[in-house]
Design an enzyme around this catalytic site. Sequence first.
Site, PDB file in Angstrom:
ATOM      1  N   GLU A 170       8.685  10.456   6.769  1.00 23.25           N
ATOM      2  CA  GLU A 170       8.077  11.663   6.094  1.00 23.25           C
ATOM      3  C   GLU A 170       8.520  13.039   6.298  1.00 23.25           C
ATOM      4  O   GLU A 170       7.515  13.942   6.820  1.00 23.25           O
ATOM      5  CB  GLU A 170       6.632  11.502   6.110  1.00 23.25           C
ATOM      6  CG  GLU A 170       6.118   9.973   5.484  1.00 23.25           C
ATOM      7  CD  GLU A 170       4.537   9.823   5.491  1.00 23.25           C
ATOM      8  OE1 GLU A 170       3.768  10.722   5.988  1.00 23.25           O
ATOM      9  OE2 GLU A 170       3.930   8.859   4.923  1.00 23.25           O
ATOM     10  N   GLU A 368       5.626   1.680   4.451  1.00 20.79           N
ATOM     11  CA  GLU A 368       4.299   1.831   4.676  1.00 20.79           C
ATOM     12  C   GLU A 368       3.330   1.843   3.497  1.00 20.79           C
ATOM     13  O   GLU A 368       3.652   2.322   2.608  1.00 20.79           O
ATOM     14  CB  GLU A 368       3.866   3.265   5.527  1.00 20.79           C
ATOM     15  CG  GLU A 368       4.133   3.576   6.974  1.00 20.79           C
ATOM     16  CD  GLU A 368       3.702   4.959   7.469  1.00 20.79           C
ATOM     17  OE1 GLU A 368       2.930   5.626   6.892  1.00 20.79           O
ATOM     18  OE2 GLU A 368       4.575   5.505   8.175  1.00 20.79           O
TER      19      GLU A 368
END
Length: 465
Positions: A170, A368
Amino acid sequence: MENNIKFRFPEGFWWGSASSATQMEGAANGDGKGRNIWDHWYETEPNRFFDRIGPNDTSNFYELYKEDIRLMKKLGHNSFRFSISWSRLIPGGQGEINVKAVDFYNRVINELLLNEIEPFLNLYHFDMPLELQEKGGWESREVVEAYVNYAKTCFDLFGDRVKKWFTHNEPIVPVENQYLYGHHYPALCDFQKCVQAGFHSILASAMAIKEYHEKNMDGKIGTILNLTPSYPRSTHPADVKASIIADAIFNRSFLDPSVKGTFPHELVDIIKEEGFMPIMADGDLEVIKENTVDLLGINYYQPRRIKAKENLFNPHAPFMPERYFDYHDMPGKRVNPYRGWEIYEKGIYDLLINVKEEYGNIECFIAENGMGVENEKRFINEEGIIEDDYRIHFYQDHLKWVYKAIEDGVNVKGYHVWTFVDNWSWLNAYKNRYGLVSVDIHQQFKRTIKKSGYWFKDLTKNNGF
Ligand code: BG6
């Protein structure tokens, strides 16, 4: 049970979980580890952390890794993603390697392989070494060079056994939180720095990919992005336009350069018009163009609901991307009240279809997906197990859409939950728990499998549910 399987996933589907060094290792000051921004921020501003619990003592994977890997095996993992702590491996971020860290990561990798769990290794998960942050962090070109050296060191040390690498987790999150929204140290509010840091992390990723490919190692390298599909409030052109801009800023900013080697023009136009172009060296854009990912990890938690801006912005306030759109509070949406995030399972399908249609159906996996819930102790049954049925439903609801995406031809190879063992969170410490296994932070981080852990075991055993 075998016969009741409605959703059977392809043979060899990657089942597992994801984690990060700072959130689970503990031993923050142990065995020669250097300090990172989290150690420093906690020392100087503990009030920023829920219940004043900091990163110094997190879930103790450093000592309990064997027990954790044994549990992973028990619950059916065939893959596990973790990150290297840059400041543990190279205290200060550049220079000497910490041999104790090499030994630790070697032991973890070997233990995983011994248990037939494939290590997915991520190089950067929000935890900049403090000394490098003092040089400007991702804002600084020197840090890009230091990162590439660190990446090369990791490939040399562990690349013989690790075959799936990720340059970042991220990458937009530290950039926006360090330089715009104030959630990560040094909590600045400066769009120019934010753009520079964003550009440098994209460049650093491309440079690391180049190094990896040049080494001709027989593995794959990718990056992990948090994709938040943008949905306009309505079909009104102003809402649609606002949603396209939000998508360009928060998704395509990193997705386009990572997969296509280009930047979305909607974003570049805004940055140019507002006067925030980053400093680039000759050849940077070519490096980004030529060194794209082999594999894409996708983190999905929530969608983004967008509407056209309702009010004029304050021209004297610091520049924020939200000058171009407003968030839409959609009536009737389902929200996880502990984290405040909307739960919208179909978002996972929409983003996967988008990857298929707009990004050449690149090989990808869900890296995720998960649900953080507060005070899970209230769900403990007589046998001492947390009955987290809400988490099981959350996973099932999302997996149904992943299954449909596979049926519809998306090249999605796996599903990793966030996370295996409850871990420390950047902002919420141990408030919201995500694990398949619980941790008792008051009893030497004792682990107990939750109901969702047993469910995960059946899921992986049956390759579906
Ligand atoms: C992901 C991050 O965005 O979300 C993790 O990769 C993080 O590091 C997870 O812990 C859950 O978010 P939070 O803020 O509830 O911990």
